[in-house]
Write a protein that holds these residues in place. Structure first.
Motif, PDB file in Angstrom:
ATOM      1  N   LEU A  20       0.841  -1.197   0.000  1.00 35.23           N
ATOM      2  CA  LEU A  20       0.000   0.000   0.000  1.00 35.23           C
ATOM      3  C   LEU A  20       0.877   1.248   0.000  1.00 35.23           C
ATOM      4  CD1 LEU A  20      -2.668  -1.211   2.595  1.00 35.23           C
ATOM      5  CD2 LEU A  20      -2.747  -1.369   0.099  1.00 35.23           C
ATOM      6  N   ASN A  21       0.244   2.397  -0.160  1.00 36.90           N
ATOM      7  CA  ASN A  21       0.951   3.673  -0.261  1.00 36.90           C
ATOM      8  C   ASN A  21       1.809   3.931   0.981  1.00 36.90           C
ATOM      9  OD1 ASN A  21       1.790   6.316  -0.589  1.00 36.90           O
ATOM     10  ND2 ASN A  21      -0.256   7.148  -0.906  1.00 36.90           N
ATOM     11  N   GLY A  22       3.120   3.938   0.789  1.00 36.97           N
ATOM     12  CA  GLY A  22       4.038   4.227   1.876  1.00 36.97           C
ATOM     13  C   GLY A  22       4.530   5.660   1.868  1.00 36.97           C
ATOM     14  N   GLN A  23       4.157   6.421   0.836  1.00 34.47           N
ATOM     15  CA  GLN A  23       4.550   7.829   0.751  1.00 34.47           C
ATOM     16  C   GLN A  23       3.583   8.715   1.529  1.00 34.47           C
ATOM     17  OE1 GLN A  23       7.398   9.068  -0.801  1.00 34.47           O
ATOM     18  NE2 GLN A  23       7.848   6.887  -0.767  1.00 34.47           N
ATOM     19  N   GLY A  24       2.353   8.271   1.634  1.00 35.00           N
ATOM     20  CA  GLY A  24       1.339   9.017   2.375  1.00 35.00           C
ATOM     21  C   GLY A  24       0.543   8.045   3.231  1.00 35.00           C
ATOM     22  N   PHE A  25       0.662   8.160   4.531  1.00 36.41           N
ATOM     23  CA  PHE A  25      -0.060   7.259   5.426  1.00 36.41           C
ATOM     24  C   PHE A  25      -0.322   7.966   6.743  1.00 36.41           C
ATOM     25  CE2 PHE A  25       4.404   6.494   6.208  1.00 36.41           C
ATOM     26  CZ  PHE A  25       4.504   6.403   7.590  1.00 36.41           C
ATOM     27  N   THR A  26      -1.290   7.438   7.475  1.00 36.76           N
ATOM     28  CA  THR A  26      -1.626   7.965   8.790  1.00 36.76           C
ATOM     29  C   THR A  26      -1.736   6.809   9.763  1.00 36.76           C
ATOM     30  OG1 THR A  26      -2.917   9.741   7.771  1.00 36.76           O
ATOM     31  CG2 THR A  26      -3.303   9.327  10.115  1.00 36.76           C
ATOM     32  N   PHE A  27      -1.047   6.932  10.897  1.00 34.82           N
ATOM     33  CA  PHE A  27      -1.204   5.949  11.968  1.00 34.82           C
ATOM     34  C   PHE A  27      -2.285   6.458  12.902  1.00 34.82           C
ATOM     35  CE2 PHE A  27      -0.072   4.403  16.257  1.00 34.82           C
ATOM     36  CZ  PHE A  27      -0.396   3.073  16.050  1.00 34.82           C
ATOM     37  N   ASN A  28      -3.360   5.706  13.028  1.00 30.39           N
ATOM     38  CA  ASN A  28      -4.520   6.114  13.820  1.00 30.39           C
ATOM     39  C   ASN A  28      -4.574   5.480  15.200  1.00 30.39           C
ATOM     40  OD1 ASN A  28      -6.298   7.717  11.790  1.00 30.39           O
ATOM     41  ND2 ASN A  28      -5.534   5.953  10.654  1.00 30.39           N
ATOM     42  N   GLY A  29      -3.664   4.579  15.496  1.00 29.01           N
ATOM     43  CA  GLY A  29      -3.654   3.933  16.808  1.00 29.01           C
ATOM     44  C   GLY A  29      -4.861   3.042  17.008  1.00 29.01           C
ATOM     45  N   TYR A  30      -5.396   3.059  18.224  1.00 29.92           N
ATOM     46  CA  TYR A  30      -6.554   2.240  18.566  1.00 29.92           C
ATOM     47  C   TYR A  30      -7.836   2.949  18.145  1.00 29.92           C
ATOM     48  CZ  TYR A  30      -3.400  -0.503  21.473  1.00 29.92           C
ATOM     49  OH  TYR A  30      -2.367  -1.287  21.916  1.00 29.92           O
ATOM     50  N   LEU A  31      -8.774   2.193  17.596  1.00 31.15           N
ATOM     51  CA  LEU A  31     -10.085   2.735  17.235  1.00 31.15           C
ATOM     52  C   LEU A  31     -11.009   2.629  18.442  1.00 31.15           C
ATOM     53  CD1 LEU A  31     -10.579   1.421  13.588  1.00 31.15           C
ATOM     54  CD2 LEU A  31      -9.323   3.415  14.419  1.00 31.15           C
ATOM     55  N   PRO A  32     -12.141   3.331  18.417  1.00 32.07           N
ATOM     56  CA  PRO A  32     -13.043   3.305  19.575  1.00 32.07           C
ATOM     57  C   PRO A  32     -13.511   1.884  19.939  1.00 32.07           C
ATOM     58  CG  PRO A  32     -13.677   5.050  18.066  1.00 32.07           C
ATOM     59  CD  PRO A  32     -12.616   4.241  17.377  1.00 32.07           C
ATOM     60  N   ILE A  33     -13.729   1.668  21.225  1.00 33.93           N
ATOM     61  CA  ILE A  33     -14.196   0.366  21.716  1.00 33.93           C
ATOM     62  C   ILE A  33     -15.663   0.166  21.372  1.00 33.93           C
ATOM     63  CG2 ILE A  33     -14.638  -1.006  23.801  1.00 33.93           C
ATOM     64  CD1 ILE A  33     -12.157   0.364  25.032  1.00 33.93           C
ATOM     65  N   ASP A  34     -16.474   1.222  21.526  1.00 35.02           N
ATOM     66  CA  ASP A  34     -17.913   1.141  21.240  1.00 35.02           C
ATOM     67  C   ASP A  34     -18.131   0.810  19.769  1.00 35.02           C
ATOM     68  OD1 ASP A  34     -20.815   1.846  22.060  1.00 35.02           O
ATOM     69  OD2 ASP A  34     -20.439   3.048  20.242  1.00 35.02           O
ATOM     70  N   LYS A  35     -18.932  -0.218  19.490  1.00 32.34           N
ATOM     71  CA  LYS A  35     -19.129  -0.719  18.124  1.00 32.34           C
ATOM     72  C   LYS A  35     -19.632   0.364  17.166  1.00 32.34           C
ATOM     73  CE  LYS A  35     -21.343  -4.467  15.550  1.00 32.34           C
ATOM     74  NZ  LYS A  35     -20.192  -5.220  15.064  1.00 32.34           N
ATOM     75  N   LYS A  36     -20.626   1.158  17.572  1.00 31.41           N
ATOM     76  CA  LYS A  36     -21.169   2.202  16.696  1.00 31.41           C
ATOM     77  C   LYS A  36     -20.108   3.260  16.373  1.00 31.41           C
ATOM     78  CE  LYS A  36     -25.999   1.704  17.946  1.00 31.41           C
ATOM     79  NZ  LYS A  36     -27.164   2.291  18.591  1.00 31.41           N
ATOM     80  N   GLU A  37     -19.363   3.668  17.394  1.00 30.04           N
ATOM     81  CA  GLU A  37     -18.299   4.659  17.184  1.00 30.04           C
ATOM     82  C   GLU A  37     -17.182   4.089  16.317  1.00 30.04           C
ATOM     83  OE1 GLU A  37     -16.872   6.470  20.802  1.00 30.04           O
ATOM     84  OE2 GLU A  37     -18.892   6.485  21.650  1.00 30.04           O
TER      85      GLU A  37
END
Length: 159
Positions: A20-37
């Motif tokens: 995948l694109n290694g020139q432009g990427f974002t590390f978002n860490g952990y996503l929300p625990i709540d399923k809807k979020e």
């Protein structure tokens, strides 16, 4: 004094192996625990992939990996690529990139295994390629190439 240690980074190793694109990427860490979020965040990240082409990298605690994986398959664009990089640097390491739709036919056990998820599009390259035909070597101008399931697909320029 804080001093960084030299060693492998699962974020970068996963990105390098994903295609995948290694020139432009974002590390978002952990996503929300709540399923809807979490589903809302996944849809937002999926939209970012479409708009920017940036690879979106995220992770989950090992005991919630399977739930996140299932939510990705239900929430994200079927054509976008998903890399699942699990047990990086261990003997049981698996790093695989498929379209979201293709993952639906795959069986993978992610429970209690460290895992990185990368959502994006194939890297597009511009380069020249030497093509060997019998004993002749021909130079072919290639404008674009895409990595597709372990193969490089080449598109010849119109020139």
């Amino acid at each position: 004094k804080v001093q960084p240690l030299i060693g492998p980074s699962s974020i970068l190793l996963g990105l390098m192996a994903s295609g995948l694109n290694g020139q432009g990427f974002t590390f978002n860490g952990y996503l929300p625990i709540d399923k809807k979020e979490r589903i809302k965040k996944l849809r937002d990240l999926d939209s970012l992939v479409s708009r920017s082409g940036f690879t979106q990298i995220f992770m989950e605690t090992p005991y919630r990996n399977q739930h996140l994986f299932d939510d990705i398959l239900k929430s994200c664009n079927a054509k976008h690529k998903l890399c699942v990089a699990v047990d990086i640097t261990l003997e049981t390491e698996q790093i695989k990139t498929l379209a979201v739709a293709e993952w639906k036919a795959e069986k993978i056990d992610l429970h209690k295994r460290p895992c990185m998820f990368l959502l994006g599009q194939w890297t597009i390259l511009g380069f020249n390629l030497l093509v060997y035909k019998s004993a002749n070597i021909q130079k072919v101008n290639i404008t674009d190439a895409a990595i597709e399931t372990g193969k490089v697909i080449l598109y010849q320029s119109e020139k």
